[in-house]
Scaffold this motif. Sequence first.
Motif, PDB file in Angstrom:
ATOM      1  N   ASN A   1      -5.971  -3.062  -0.023  1.00 52.09           N
ATOM      2  CA  ASN A   1      -4.749  -2.626   0.674  1.00 52.09           C
ATOM      3  C   ASN A   1      -3.663  -3.684   0.577  1.00 52.09           C
ATOM      4  N   GLN A   2      -4.056  -4.955   0.718  1.00 53.13           N
ATOM      5  CA  GLN A   2      -3.077  -6.038   0.634  1.00 53.13           C
ATOM      6  C   GLN A   2      -2.468  -6.113  -0.763  1.00 53.13           C
ATOM      7  N   GLU A   3      -3.310  -5.941  -1.781  1.00 52.21           N
ATOM      8  CA  GLU A   3      -2.797  -5.950  -3.150  1.00 52.21           C
ATOM      9  C   GLU A   3      -1.829  -4.781  -3.369  1.00 52.21           C
ATOM     10  N   GLN A   4      -2.172  -3.632  -2.820  1.00 50.45           N
ATOM     11  CA  GLN A   4      -1.308  -2.458  -2.964  1.00 50.45           C
ATOM     12  C   GLN A   4       0.024  -2.686  -2.253  1.00 50.45           C
ATOM     13  N   ILE A   5      -0.034  -3.247  -1.065  1.00 47.26           N
ATOM     14  CA  ILE A   5       1.203  -3.540  -0.314  1.00 47.26           C
ATOM     15  C   ILE A   5       2.045  -4.563  -1.070  1.00 47.26           C
ATOM     16  N   ASN A   6       1.388  -5.604  -1.560  1.00 46.10           N
ATOM     17  CA  ASN A   6       2.128  -6.625  -2.318  1.00 46.10           C
ATOM     18  C   ASN A   6       2.802  -6.013  -3.545  1.00 46.10           C
TER      19      ASN A   6
END
Length: 115
Positions: free
Chosen positions: A71-76
């Motif tokens: 999720n963090q990678e997607q948000i980034n």
Amino acid sequence: MNKNNVTIAFAFILLFFITSDLLHAKQLAQNEASQLAQKLGQLQQIIIKNNQIIANNEKNKQSLEQQSLQNQEQINGQLKENYCANQLVPLPISGSLYNRAKNLRQSTNTSEFTH
């Protein structure tokens, strides 16, 4: 009857009571050993179940951590070209957000309970 016969009869009666008492004590000890073995078996089953719960919780925790990273990678990735995302956040606000996130992580940290 003479004294020897009375003494022998008394000795046999005494021996009978002592033997009877010892047999009774042996039976009680065997019953207690059987109950303890049964309780030990129950405790072993509880330990097996608890270990399975711990393993499942650890597996779920790892899955959630992996999902969080994804999720963090997607948000980034989504914020990479966003103008607002590239602006500096004022220090008091970023500190407050950091502390809040840190407190949330600590409140959900279960590793200290497994020791």
